[in-house]
Each structure stands twice: as structure tokens, then as C-alpha cells.
Design a protein around this motif. Structure first.
Motif, PDB file in Angstrom:
ATOM      1  N   ARG A 161      60.842  17.368  29.952  1.00  0.00           N
ATOM      2  CA  ARG A 161      61.436  18.688  30.163  1.00  0.00           C
ATOM      3  C   ARG A 161      60.720  19.751  29.338  1.00  0.00           C
ATOM      4  O   ARG A 161      60.432  20.854  29.827  1.00  0.00           O
ATOM      5  CB  ARG A 161      62.916  18.652  29.784  1.00  0.00           C
ATOM      6  CG  ARG A 161      63.788  17.888  30.758  1.00  0.00           C
ATOM      7  CD  ARG A 161      65.241  18.257  30.564  1.00  0.00           C
ATOM      8  NE  ARG A 161      66.082  17.539  31.519  1.00  0.00           N
ATOM      9  CZ  ARG A 161      66.940  16.596  31.191  1.00  0.00           C
ATOM     10  NH1 ARG A 161      67.093  16.249  29.919  1.00  0.00           N
ATOM     11  NH2 ARG A 161      67.668  15.989  32.110  1.00  0.00           N
ATOM     12  N   LEU A 162      60.460  19.436  28.085  1.00  0.00           N
ATOM     13  CA  LEU A 162      59.781  20.410  27.230  1.00  0.00           C
ATOM     14  C   LEU A 162      58.374  20.692  27.735  1.00  0.00           C
ATOM     15  O   LEU A 162      57.913  21.841  27.709  1.00  0.00           O
ATOM     16  CB  LEU A 162      59.728  19.891  25.794  1.00  0.00           C
ATOM     17  CG  LEU A 162      61.043  19.943  25.005  1.00  0.00           C
ATOM     18  CD1 LEU A 162      60.897  19.194  23.687  1.00  0.00           C
ATOM     19  CD2 LEU A 162      61.452  21.385  24.745  1.00  0.00           C
TER      20      LEU A 162
ATOM     21  N   GLN B  25      63.358  13.977  27.674  1.00  0.00           N
ATOM     22  CA  GLN B  25      63.374  15.259  26.978  1.00  0.00           C
ATOM     23  C   GLN B  25      61.959  15.786  26.756  1.00  0.00           C
ATOM     24  O   GLN B  25      61.711  16.982  26.867  1.00  0.00           O
ATOM     25  CB  GLN B  25      64.112  15.131  25.645  1.00  0.00           C
ATOM     26  CG  GLN B  25      64.361  16.453  24.938  1.00  0.00           C
ATOM     27  CD  GLN B  25      65.225  17.403  25.753  1.00  0.00           C
ATOM     28  OE1 GLN B  25      66.028  16.955  26.573  1.00  0.00           O
ATOM     29  NE2 GLN B  25      65.066  18.689  25.549  1.00  0.00           N
TER      30      GLN B  25
ATOM     31  N   LEU C 208      64.283  17.124  19.270  1.00  0.00           N
ATOM     32  CA  LEU C 208      63.772  17.767  20.480  1.00  0.00           C
ATOM     33  C   LEU C 208      64.845  18.601  21.174  1.00  0.00           C
ATOM     34  O   LEU C 208      64.551  19.631  21.776  1.00  0.00           O
ATOM     35  CB  LEU C 208      63.231  16.716  21.449  1.00  0.00           C
ATOM     36  CG  LEU C 208      61.969  15.962  21.022  1.00  0.00           C
ATOM     37  CD1 LEU C 208      61.621  14.892  22.049  1.00  0.00           C
ATOM     38  CD2 LEU C 208      60.794  16.915  20.828  1.00  0.00           C
ATOM     39  N   ARG C 209      66.075  18.153  21.087  1.00  0.00           N
ATOM     40  CA  ARG C 209      67.172  18.888  21.717  1.00  0.00           C
ATOM     41  C   ARG C 209      67.679  20.023  20.844  1.00  0.00           C
ATOM     42  O   ARG C 209      68.540  20.790  21.262  1.00  0.00           O
ATOM     43  CB  ARG C 209      68.321  17.932  22.016  1.00  0.00           C
ATOM     44  CG  ARG C 209      68.037  16.958  23.156  1.00  0.00           C
ATOM     45  CD  ARG C 209      69.159  15.959  23.318  1.00  0.00           C
ATOM     46  NE  ARG C 209      68.963  15.117  24.502  1.00  0.00           N
ATOM     47  CZ  ARG C 209      69.643  14.014  24.756  1.00  0.00           C
ATOM     48  NH1 ARG C 209      70.583  13.612  23.893  1.00  0.00           N
ATOM     49  NH2 ARG C 209      69.412  13.302  25.843  1.00  0.00           N
TER      50      ARG C 209
ATOM     51  N   PRO D  86      59.893  25.598  23.495  1.00  0.00           N
ATOM     52  CA  PRO D  86      60.883  24.830  22.757  1.00  0.00           C
ATOM     53  C   PRO D  86      62.286  25.109  23.270  1.00  0.00           C
ATOM     54  O   PRO D  86      62.564  26.180  23.802  1.00  0.00           O
ATOM     55  CB  PRO D  86      60.719  25.334  21.308  1.00  0.00           C
ATOM     56  CG  PRO D  86      59.372  25.967  21.261  1.00  0.00           C
ATOM     57  CD  PRO D  86      59.140  26.508  22.640  1.00  0.00           C
ATOM     58  N   VAL D  87      63.172  24.113  23.106  1.00  0.00           N
ATOM     59  CA  VAL D  87      64.559  24.335  23.479  1.00  0.00           C
ATOM     60  C   VAL D  87      65.244  25.137  22.412  1.00  0.00           C
ATOM     61  O   VAL D  87      64.826  25.182  21.272  1.00  0.00           O
ATOM     62  CB  VAL D  87      65.277  22.969  23.660  1.00  0.00           C
ATOM     63  CG1 VAL D  87      64.746  22.253  24.859  1.00  0.00           C
ATOM     64  CG2 VAL D  87      65.140  22.115  22.420  1.00  0.00           C
TER      65      VAL D  87
ATOM     66  N   THR E 267      58.590  23.012  30.872  1.00  0.00           N
ATOM     67  CA  THR E 267      58.917  24.416  30.604  1.00  0.00           C
ATOM     68  C   THR E 267      57.888  25.088  29.704  1.00  0.00           C
ATOM     69  O   THR E 267      57.743  26.307  29.740  1.00  0.00           O
ATOM     70  CB  THR E 267      60.301  24.541  29.933  1.00  0.00           C
ATOM     71  OG1 THR E 267      60.284  23.845  28.679  1.00  0.00           O
ATOM     72  CG2 THR E 267      61.369  23.929  30.820  1.00  0.00           C
TER      73      THR E 267
ATOM     74  N   LEU F 237      55.500  19.103  19.996  1.00  0.00           N
ATOM     75  CA  LEU F 237      56.021  19.861  21.135  1.00  0.00           C
ATOM     76  C   LEU F 237      56.741  21.137  20.727  1.00  0.00           C
ATOM     77  O   LEU F 237      56.728  22.124  21.474  1.00  0.00           O
ATOM     78  CB  LEU F 237      56.952  18.986  21.976  1.00  0.00           C
ATOM     79  CG  LEU F 237      56.288  17.874  22.794  1.00  0.00           C
ATOM     80  CD1 LEU F 237      57.317  17.194  23.683  1.00  0.00           C
ATOM     81  CD2 LEU F 237      55.131  18.404  23.628  1.00  0.00           C
ATOM     82  N   LEU F 238      57.390  21.121  19.572  1.00  0.00           N
ATOM     83  CA  LEU F 238      58.101  22.319  19.123  1.00  0.00           C
ATOM     84  C   LEU F 238      57.215  23.251  18.319  1.00  0.00           C
ATOM     85  O   LEU F 238      57.643  24.323  17.899  1.00  0.00           O
ATOM     86  CB  LEU F 238      59.327  21.923  18.288  1.00  0.00           C
ATOM     87  CG  LEU F 238      60.356  21.056  19.007  1.00  0.00           C
ATOM     88  CD1 LEU F 238      61.521  20.721  18.077  1.00  0.00           C
ATOM     89  CD2 LEU F 238      60.863  21.739  20.262  1.00  0.00           C
TER      90      LEU F 238
END
Length: 231
Positions: free
Chosen positions: A223-224, A220, A25-26, A230-231, A227, A64-65
Motif C-alpha cells: 500500500r505504501l 502494508q 508502517l501504519r 507515508p501513512v 501511494t 518507506l517512511l
């Protein structure tokens, strides 16, 4: 002693799996490779058990990504879903976790022949006081996903102030896992009081409890989801 040793091994496997999800995720790892490819033998059974404990969050990077899962990892996830359906007398949280995994399996693999089972009931949530509601929602945090509707999410939507109170209580009690899970839900709920300071609150939860990968995972994810990118 053997049971205690097995429990410790499972806890370690869950922590390792959660750490892999957090890394993906990060953006610090390869998000398509999270689950183990080999599920044979005792080590494989332990890996499948860890997937069952982590639930739908085992596939969270793909969800999520917005990237296709690794085929081998998806096969492991499917095996974990199909090989161990909950018993009829299983606790509601266990049945909801299985439901969430089945929903995620259909999401990452639309060709999967079996969709999620009927939703379990939410009587315990509907009748819970705000403390119990927060505890239960924290356990069911893998169901907190953007754009996904179910009876649990609808129960949470009806009580944002109660969940916010539960978040504050968990922080004060230094229950970082519960705070992180509640904060993940709050990220999705309308009507959360501005005075809560959720963003800074989650930063504090991560600072204090972020060495626990299960805490870091929910923070995390929040946060995703906040926003939407994706980070």
C-alpha cells in the motif's frame, strides 16, 4: 524437544518483530524504535536471529517512511548483517536475503564501510515455471522496494503475467503469505493485467490472513509503495 522449543521461540520473536514493523508502517507506534537495543545473552541472540529471518524488512519503516532509523536499532541491524554472513554453500534465498540486508544497511548508513556483496545468481528464477517463480519471489519479497534495482527485480519485471497467475493461485490455495509477497512485487511491476484487481485482491489477502504479521507487513508495504507517501 529442545530444538523444537528453540524453533518456537524464534518463530515468536520473528512474529513480534514483524508486528512492530507493521505498527510502525501504519503509524500506530514509534517508527524509529522497532529493533531491540539489547543484544546480549540468549535473548539478544534470539533477537539477532529474528532480524536475520525478517531480513531487510526489519528496517522497512525507515526505508518507506523516509525517516532516519533509531541509532540503537541501526546498530542492532548492522550487527545482524556483519556477524552472520552466509556460508559459501548457503541457499540462494539466504544469500539474497543477506545481500538485501547489506544494501539496506548502506542505504540507512552511507558511512558504513562495507557495501553489499556481489549479487548472487538468479538462474533458478530465470528457469522457473510460473508457480516456482511466485514461490521464490514471495520468499524474496523484502527485495521488492521502489527504485531499487537488482537481478531479482529484473527477473520479476520480465514476467508480470506469471507473477499475477501465481498471486491468484496463492489466494485460491489460501497461502496468504505467498499471496502477500507476490502482491508486494506486483505493486512495483509494469504490465500487470488490469483484470487482476490487485488492490481489492490485497484487501482480501489482508482480511483473510492479516492476523499473521508477516502477511500484514507485505500488504502494508504494498500500500505504501502504491501511494508513494507515508501513512
Amino acid at each position: 524437544m529442545e530444538q523444537s522449543g528453540t524453533s518456537a521461540l524464534l518463530q515468536g520473536a520473528v512474529q513480534d518483530l514483524a508486528s512492530g514493523v507493521v505498527s510502525a508502517l501504519r503509524g500506530g507506534g514509534h517508527p524509529r524504535v522497532v529493533l531491540p537495543a539489547d543484544t546480549g545473552g540468549a535473548a539478544g541472540e534470539l533477537a539477532l536471529a529474528a532480524v536475520r529471518v525478517l531480513g531487510a524488512d526489519a528496517m522497512l519503516p525507515s526505508v518507506l517512511l523516509r525517516i532516519p532509523p533509531d541509532p540503537a536499532g541501526a546498530a542492532v541491524f548492522r550487527k545482524a548483517v556483519e556477524a552472520h554472513p552466509p556460508r559459501a554453500d548457503a541457499a540462494p534465498s539466504v544469500r539474497w536475503s543477506h545481500w538485501g540486508m547489506a544494501r539496506t544497511l548502506r542505504r540507512i548508513d552511507p558511512s558504513s564501510p562495507a557495501g553489499p556483496p556481489d549479487e548472487p545468481g538468479t538462474g533458478a528464477l530465470d528457469e522457473a515455471d510460473w508457480q516456482s517463480l511466485t514461490r521464490q519471489l514471495a520468499v524474496l519479497a523484502p527485495l521488492a522496494l521502489p527504485g531499487e534495482d537488482c537481478a531479482v527485480s529484473r527477473a520479476a519485471v520480465r514476467r508480470p503475467v506469471d507473477v499475477a497467475r501465481g498471486f491468484v493461485r496463492a489466494v485460491r490455495r489460501r497461502d496468504w503469505r505467498q499471496a502477500a509477497g507476490a502482491g508486494r512485487w506486483l505493486t512495483l511491476l509494469p504490465g500487470v493485467p488490469d483484470t487482476l484487481g490487485l488492490v481489492s485482491g490485497l484487501d482480501f489477502v489482508e482480511l483473510m490472513g492479516g492476523q499473521d504479521p508477516l502477511v500484514a507487513l507485505h500488504v502494508q508495504a504494498a500500500r505504501l509503495m502504491r501511494t508513494g507517501a507515508p501513512v
